[in-house]
Design an enzyme around this catalytic site. Sequence first.
Site, PDB file in Angstrom:
ATOM      1  N   LYS A  68      20.591  -5.506  32.429  1.00 44.12           N
ATOM      2  CA  LYS A  68      20.441  -5.657  30.969  1.00 44.12           C
ATOM      3  C   LYS A  68      20.776  -7.084  30.532  1.00 44.12           C
ATOM      4  O   LYS A  68      20.035  -7.700  29.751  1.00 44.12           O
ATOM      5  CB  LYS A  68      21.386  -4.656  30.283  1.00 44.12           C
ATOM      6  CG  LYS A  68      21.657  -4.904  28.826  1.00 44.12           C
ATOM      7  CD  LYS A  68      22.586  -3.856  28.263  1.00 44.12           C
ATOM      8  CE  LYS A  68      24.059  -4.171  28.355  1.00 44.12           C
ATOM      9  NZ  LYS A  68      24.592  -5.138  27.408  1.00 44.12           N
ATOM     10  N   GLY A  83      21.856  -5.797  50.676  1.00 43.74           N
ATOM     11  CA  GLY A  83      21.508  -4.374  50.652  1.00 43.74           C
ATOM     12  C   GLY A  83      20.314  -4.133  49.751  1.00 43.74           C
ATOM     13  O   GLY A  83      19.453  -5.007  49.614  1.00 43.74           O
ATOM     14  N   ASN A 124      28.071 -12.791  34.537  1.00 42.70           N
ATOM     15  CA  ASN A 124      27.241 -11.759  35.175  1.00 42.70           C
ATOM     16  C   ASN A 124      26.042 -12.372  35.888  1.00 42.70           C
ATOM     17  O   ASN A 124      25.648 -11.915  36.964  1.00 42.70           O
ATOM     18  CB  ASN A 124      26.774 -10.733  34.133  1.00 42.70           C
ATOM     19  CG  ASN A 124      27.845  -9.687  33.866  1.00 42.70           C
ATOM     20  OD1 ASN A 124      28.849  -9.626  34.569  1.00 42.70           O
ATOM     21  ND2 ASN A 124      27.639  -8.873  32.851  1.00 42.70           N
ATOM     22  N   PHE A 154      30.735 -10.564  46.543  1.00 39.60           N
ATOM     23  CA  PHE A 154      29.344 -10.456  46.075  1.00 39.60           C
ATOM     24  C   PHE A 154      28.343 -11.103  47.026  1.00 39.60           C
ATOM     25  O   PHE A 154      27.335 -11.663  46.615  1.00 39.60           O
ATOM     26  CB  PHE A 154      29.206 -10.972  44.633  1.00 39.60           C
ATOM     27  CG  PHE A 154      29.661  -9.920  43.650  1.00 39.60           C
ATOM     28  CD1 PHE A 154      30.998  -9.564  43.576  1.00 39.60           C
ATOM     29  CD2 PHE A 154      28.763  -9.239  42.861  1.00 39.60           C
ATOM     30  CE1 PHE A 154      31.435  -8.554  42.739  1.00 39.60           C
ATOM     31  CE2 PHE A 154      29.178  -8.224  42.014  1.00 39.60           C
ATOM     32  CZ  PHE A 154      30.522  -7.881  41.956  1.00 39.60           C
ATOM     33  N   LYS A 168      26.714   2.306  42.207  1.00 40.56           N
ATOM     34  CA  LYS A 168      27.722   1.880  43.177  1.00 40.56           C
ATOM     35  C   LYS A 168      28.711   3.029  43.322  1.00 40.56           C
ATOM     36  O   LYS A 168      28.571   4.057  42.647  1.00 40.56           O
ATOM     37  CB  LYS A 168      28.421   0.592  42.721  1.00 40.56           C
ATOM     38  CG  LYS A 168      29.228   0.746  41.451  1.00 40.56           C
ATOM     39  CD  LYS A 168      30.006  -0.525  41.156  1.00 40.56           C
ATOM     40  CE  LYS A 168      31.005  -0.286  40.050  1.00 40.56           C
ATOM     41  NZ  LYS A 168      31.801  -1.460  39.737  1.00 40.56           N
ATOM     42  N   CYS A 203      25.145  -3.364  33.332  1.00 39.96           N
ATOM     43  CA  CYS A 203      25.360  -4.737  32.863  1.00 39.96           C
ATOM     44  C   CYS A 203      24.387  -5.750  33.448  1.00 39.96           C
ATOM     45  O   CYS A 203      23.657  -6.397  32.704  1.00 39.96           O
ATOM     46  CB  CYS A 203      26.782  -5.166  33.185  1.00 39.96           C
ATOM     47  SG  CYS A 203      27.985  -4.323  32.167  1.00 39.96           S
ATOM     48  N   ARG A 250      34.846  -3.954  35.690  1.00 45.54           N
ATOM     49  CA  ARG A 250      33.930  -3.318  36.637  1.00 45.54           C
ATOM     50  C   ARG A 250      34.092  -1.811  36.508  1.00 45.54           C
ATOM     51  O   ARG A 250      35.235  -1.323  36.462  1.00 45.54           O
ATOM     52  CB  ARG A 250      34.289  -3.707  38.077  1.00 45.54           C
ATOM     53  CG  ARG A 250      34.054  -5.142  38.414  1.00 45.54           C
ATOM     54  CD  ARG A 250      34.764  -5.514  39.704  1.00 45.54           C
ATOM     55  NE  ARG A 250      36.216  -5.410  39.547  1.00 45.54           N
ATOM     56  CZ  ARG A 250      37.086  -5.591  40.531  1.00 45.54           C
ATOM     57  NH1 ARG A 250      36.668  -5.856  41.740  1.00 45.54           N
ATOM     58  NH2 ARG A 250      38.383  -5.488  40.312  1.00 45.54           N
ATOM     59  N   GLU A 251      32.996  -1.080  36.478  1.00 52.07           N
ATOM     60  CA  GLU A 251      33.108   0.378  36.476  1.00 52.07           C
ATOM     61  C   GLU A 251      33.807   0.797  37.768  1.00 52.07           C
ATOM     62  O   GLU A 251      33.601   0.190  38.807  1.00 52.07           O
ATOM     63  CB  GLU A 251      31.728   1.029  36.385  1.00 52.07           C
ATOM     64  CG  GLU A 251      31.110   0.817  35.034  1.00 52.07           C
ATOM     65  CD  GLU A 251      29.844   1.626  34.817  1.00 52.07           C
ATOM     66  OE1 GLU A 251      29.648   2.654  35.485  1.00 52.07           O
ATOM     67  OE2 GLU A 251      29.043   1.212  33.964  1.00 52.07           O
TER      68      GLU A 251
END
Length: 428
Positions: free
Chosen positions: A263, A253, A208, A249, A319, A260, A152-153
């Site tokens: 795409k 919102g 994903n 998750f 995020k 990711c 995760r970024e």
Amino acid sequence: MNICVIGAGYVGLTLSVTLASLGHYIQCIDKDNNKIQQLNNGFIPFYEPGLAELLEVARKNIVFTSNTVEAVKSSAVIFIAVGTPAQDDGSADLSFIYSVLHDMYQEITTFKTIIIKSTVPPGTCEQIYQKLTELGVSPHLYAIASNPEFLREGKALYDMLHPDKTVIGINDGDTTTVPLLQSIYAGINTAYVITNLAGAELIKYANNYFLATKISFINEIARVSDKYQVDIQHISKAIGLDPRIGKEFLKAGIGYGGSCFPKDLRALEYLIKKEQINAPILHAVQQINDTQINIYVEKIKKHLPHFSEKVAVLGLTFKADTNDIRNSQSIPLIQQLATIGYDVHVYDPKGVIPKNMESLATQHPSLAETVEGSHCLILATDWPAFTSLPWQEIKKAMNGLFIVDGRNIWNKKEIESYGFTYIGVGRP
Ligand code: UDX
């Protein structure tokens, strides 16, 4: 171990720094000389907490270079971690992978293990075999494995060092690659899932896809709960307590974004259409996400009928804890608001408005300047800095009383106690 990592982007760089910190000798390659120069000066070209500090510690074990040939020649293990961006039709663009193969195939003269980290459609590793065969490389001189990442970024280093799983896809009969990868990752506590090449490739998409499905599911329920005056947060909490569902998750919102989910779901949809597989959930998940902004915009229009008024948007990034604005839901939100005619002002702690949007919105260096004189304040990104705002001061600075919570991080009752009108979805 001597390891070559091709691609100094998000995945390749995090992998390189982590492996170097585990004691391996890493040659990290990127075609972008500018980036290589920055990295050699200790500068990380994107914002990822902790990465610069770990690079500093592991500096002696890592070399950044643009010389693919030399790096491949001197390494027995080659990770490929280049981008696979979406093409116009949604399919994954594999040209960077093929360009790497072209650059390196002549150096496969001693045995190499080639590990694909990039997210690629099922069947790609098989195509890589075919490509190398066409180029005249003997299949006895290399093994291919698929070893997708689930980083995760903003939490990439943590995820790399504490993965919930490590997926390895190998060819039938390959007995050396799994122990090799396990020795590379020694020191990282993880559960291994071993499958075939296409299995590992598909697991990445399925992972994903499922996470995106949870988000679209809860956003759909938020639309329903809006009509029945039910708080979506109560629903998320209650169903999340069921261990078969899980609490992660389920934050409703403005929808998901990033490099990711959008795409990968498009790439999967392309494959599913091509193979004529009936997969209606996949389309629905994306359709919900693509229309989630509209619900907020319709509510804003209803409360702010003078379409030239100033609106303040908090957050540009997809995020918190990243400077990445790729596919951020904040972008279509700003575009829609500007198209309606609102005077849009933006603040983000790290994200920068792209040049082609500068005519649509004004970015300010501080929250105070952004909010000043605005008729409506809209939260688009859940940065921790936005969690508790000085509402009394904000009320004084604003010219209106509308607060739109696109991430459900604010306390509705508290905000209303200052005389504001709180606008959300599924927040009666
Ligand atoms: C994701 C996957 O989590 C990671 O495993 C994969 O390797 C890459 O893609 P990332 O893109 O960094 O990681 O973001 P993530 O934290 O998963 O969030 C994706 C988007 O979903 C963000 O826009 C986030 O705000 C949104 N989100 C997340 C929600 O809207 N609700 C939630 O409950 C969770």
